[in-house]
Design a protein around this motif. Structure first.
Motif, PDB file in Angstrom:
ATOM      1  N   GLU A 159       0.836  -1.204   0.000  1.00 32.94           N
ATOM      2  CA  GLU A 159       0.000   0.000   0.000  1.00 32.94           C
ATOM      3  C   GLU A 159       0.868   1.251   0.000  1.00 32.94           C
ATOM      4  OE1 GLU A 159      -3.684   2.091   2.433  1.00 32.94           O
ATOM      5  OE2 GLU A 159      -2.674   0.382   3.325  1.00 32.94           O
ATOM      6  N   ARG A 160       1.906   1.269   0.828  1.00 33.92           N
ATOM      7  CA  ARG A 160       2.817   2.423   0.849  1.00 33.92           C
ATOM      8  C   ARG A 160       3.484   2.618  -0.508  1.00 33.92           C
ATOM      9  NH1 ARG A 160       4.147   0.499   5.973  1.00 33.92           N
ATOM     10  NH2 ARG A 160       5.987  -0.533   5.153  1.00 33.92           N
ATOM     11  N   GLU A 161       3.937   1.513  -1.115  1.00 35.96           N
ATOM     12  CA  GLU A 161       4.563   1.604  -2.434  1.00 35.96           C
ATOM     13  C   GLU A 161       3.585   2.158  -3.463  1.00 35.96           C
ATOM     14  OE1 GLU A 161       6.081  -2.229  -3.547  1.00 35.96           O
ATOM     15  OE2 GLU A 161       7.510  -2.282  -1.879  1.00 35.96           O
ATOM     16  N   TYR A 162       2.347   1.704  -3.386  1.00 36.91           N
ATOM     17  CA  TYR A 162       1.332   2.180  -4.325  1.00 36.91           C
ATOM     18  C   TYR A 162       1.068   3.670  -4.132  1.00 36.91           C
ATOM     19  CZ  TYR A 162      -3.214   2.927  -6.497  1.00 36.91           C
ATOM     20  OH  TYR A 162      -4.237   3.430  -7.246  1.00 36.91           O
ATOM     21  N   LEU A 163       0.955   4.112  -2.885  1.00 36.89           N
ATOM     22  CA  LEU A 163       0.654   5.520  -2.610  1.00 36.89           C
ATOM     23  C   LEU A 163       1.793   6.443  -3.025  1.00 36.89           C
ATOM     24  CD1 LEU A 163      -1.158   5.222   0.834  1.00 36.89           C
ATOM     25  CD2 LEU A 163      -2.176   5.665  -1.407  1.00 36.89           C
ATOM     26  N   HIS A 164       2.994   5.907  -3.152  1.00 36.95           N
ATOM     27  CA  HIS A 164       4.133   6.709  -3.593  1.00 36.95           C
ATOM     28  C   HIS A 164       4.464   6.480  -5.063  1.00 36.95           C
ATOM     29  CE1 HIS A 164       4.707   6.863   0.797  1.00 36.95           C
ATOM     30  NE2 HIS A 164       5.154   8.076   0.541  1.00 36.95           N
ATOM     31  N   SER A 165       3.622   5.763  -5.772  1.00 37.62           N
ATOM     32  CA  SER A 165       3.905   5.433  -7.170  1.00 37.62           C
ATOM     33  C   SER A 165       3.373   6.502  -8.122  1.00 37.62           C
ATOM     34  CB  SER A 165       3.287   4.081  -7.530  1.00 37.62           C
ATOM     35  OG  SER A 165       1.881   4.205  -7.577  1.00 37.62           O
ATOM     36  N   ASP A 166       3.915   6.472  -9.329  1.00 42.76           N
ATOM     37  CA  ASP A 166       3.439   7.368 -10.380  1.00 42.76           C
ATOM     38  C   ASP A 166       2.020   7.014 -10.793  1.00 42.76           C
ATOM     39  OD1 ASP A 166       5.808   8.785 -10.456  1.00 42.76           O
ATOM     40  OD2 ASP A 166       6.692   7.477 -11.994  1.00 42.76           O
ATOM     41  N   GLN A 167       1.691   5.735 -10.734  1.00 42.73           N
ATOM     42  CA  GLN A 167       0.341   5.279 -11.092  1.00 42.73           C
ATOM     43  C   GLN A 167      -0.703   5.949 -10.196  1.00 42.73           C
ATOM     44  OE1 GLN A 167      -0.284   1.114 -10.377  1.00 42.73           O
ATOM     45  NE2 GLN A 167      -2.267   1.084 -11.393  1.00 42.73           N
ATOM     46  N   TYR A 168      -0.439   6.011  -8.905  1.00 41.87           N
ATOM     47  CA  TYR A 168      -1.365   6.652  -7.963  1.00 41.87           C
ATOM     48  C   TYR A 168      -1.465   8.149  -8.247  1.00 41.87           C
ATOM     49  CZ  TYR A 168      -3.301   8.433  -3.605  1.00 41.87           C
ATOM     50  OH  TYR A 168      -4.076   9.086  -2.676  1.00 41.87           O
ATOM     51  N   ARG A 169      -0.333   8.796  -8.510  1.00 43.47           N
ATOM     52  CA  ARG A 169      -0.345  10.239  -8.799  1.00 43.47           C
ATOM     53  C   ARG A 169      -1.155  10.547 -10.055  1.00 43.47           C
ATOM     54  NH1 ARG A 169       5.306   9.827  -7.688  1.00 43.47           N
ATOM     55  NH2 ARG A 169       5.651  10.341  -5.521  1.00 43.47           N
ATOM     56  N   ARG A 170      -0.960   9.730 -11.093  1.00 45.18           N
ATOM     57  CA  ARG A 170      -1.726   9.937 -12.329  1.00 45.18           C
ATOM     58  C   ARG A 170      -3.230   9.755 -12.083  1.00 45.18           C
ATOM     59  NH1 ARG A 170       2.665   7.034 -14.669  1.00 45.18           N
ATOM     60  NH2 ARG A 170       1.437   5.118 -14.484  1.00 45.18           N
ATOM     61  N   LYS A 171      -3.563   8.769 -11.290  1.00 38.52           N
ATOM     62  CA  LYS A 171      -4.977   8.512 -11.002  1.00 38.52           C
ATOM     63  C   LYS A 171      -5.587   9.674 -10.222  1.00 38.52           C
ATOM     64  CE  LYS A 171      -6.257   4.203 -10.314  1.00 38.52           C
ATOM     65  NZ  LYS A 171      -6.469   2.906  -9.677  1.00 38.52           N
ATOM     66  N   GLN A 172      -4.840  10.247  -9.285  1.00 37.16           N
ATOM     67  CA  GLN A 172      -5.326  11.381  -8.509  1.00 37.16           C
ATOM     68  C   GLN A 172      -5.464  12.627  -9.383  1.00 37.16           C
ATOM     69  OE1 GLN A 172      -6.404  11.467  -5.271  1.00 37.16           O
ATOM     70  NE2 GLN A 172      -6.258   9.266  -5.541  1.00 37.16           N
ATOM     71  N   GLU A 173      -4.524  12.839 -10.282  1.00 40.07           N
ATOM     72  CA  GLU A 173      -4.612  13.977 -11.190  1.00 40.07           C
ATOM     73  C   GLU A 173      -5.807  13.844 -12.131  1.00 40.07           C
ATOM     74  OE1 GLU A 173      -0.842  14.149 -13.144  1.00 40.07           O
ATOM     75  OE2 GLU A 173       0.221  14.761 -11.322  1.00 40.07           O
ATOM     76  N   ALA A 174      -6.054  12.648 -12.592  1.00 40.71           N
ATOM     77  CA  ALA A 174      -7.181  12.416 -13.485  1.00 40.71           C
ATOM     78  C   ALA A 174      -8.503  12.637 -12.762  1.00 40.71           C
ATOM     79  CB  ALA A 174      -7.129  10.997 -14.048  1.00 40.71           C
ATOM     80  N   ALA A 175      -8.517  12.344 -11.459  1.00 35.42           N
ATOM     81  CA  ALA A 175      -9.731  12.542 -10.681  1.00 35.42           C
ATOM     82  C   ALA A 175      -9.910  14.006 -10.285  1.00 35.42           C
ATOM     83  CB  ALA A 175      -9.712  11.664  -9.425  1.00 35.42           C
TER      84      ALA A 175
END
Length: 177
Positions: A159-175
């Motif tokens: 979960e920590r790795e996911y929250l610090h990943s580019d994939q999570y950042r892109r998903k948050q920006e898209a939202a």
């Protein structure tokens, strides 16, 4: 009746379906929900003035509305068989809960099922063969506790790795957050 007029049987079908849906008000002329639907679909106020194609469109819409809505099936709780000296029912539920949490943050490669992934984790952690149909068969109660603790820490790390990943950042920006 002209060649392009709708048949009396079709008119009766439209009124019957409209009545079944509660859209027909007797004695109210063309001021009911059925006539509003007909006007919305075809632009005509009278059902008898419809062409056969328009009548079929109205019938299709009425049938769609009268079809029973899909009733969501109530999920039945999964039954876990507690094995003597093995994992309890509660431990098995917790392991599967943690596996689904892990799947959220670290999806398995395509083609690998969650059961297979669990079997791999059990084999690696305990050196015990685990089968997808009964992954907990050869584990003891104490090993079940160790498996739960290992899955908790693995899930937290993923979960920590996911929250610090580019994939999570892109998903948050898209939202838009």
């Amino acid at each position: 009746m002209g060649a392009l007029d709708v048949s009396k049987g079709t008119v009766k079908s439209i009124y019957a379906l409209g009545a079944k849906l509660g859209m027909v008000e007797r004695g109210n002329g063309h001021e009911d929900a059925l006539h509003a639907l007909v006007q919305g679909l075809t632009g005509k106020e009278s059902i008898t003035a419809l062409t056969p194609a328009e009548a079929q469109a109205v019938l299709a819409e009425l049938r769609r509305r009268s079809a029973p809505a899909a009733v969501p099936q109530k999920k039945q709780a999964r039954k876990y068989e507690a094995l003597p000296g093995g994992l309890s029912e509660g431990q098995q539920k917790k392991v599967w809960y943690l596996m689904f949490q892990l799947e959220k943050f670290d999806p398995a490669p395509e083609g690998v099922q969650l059961r297979d992934r669990l079997c791999g984790l059990i084999s690696r952690q305990f050196g015990v063969t685990a089968f997808p149909t009964q992954p907990f068969r050869f584990l003891t109660f104490a090993q079940g506790n160790a498996l739960i603790e290992g899955l908790k820490s693995l899930t937290e790390r993923k979960e920590r790795e996911y929250l610090h990943s580019d994939q999570y950042r892109r998903k948050q920006e898209a939202a838009g957050k």
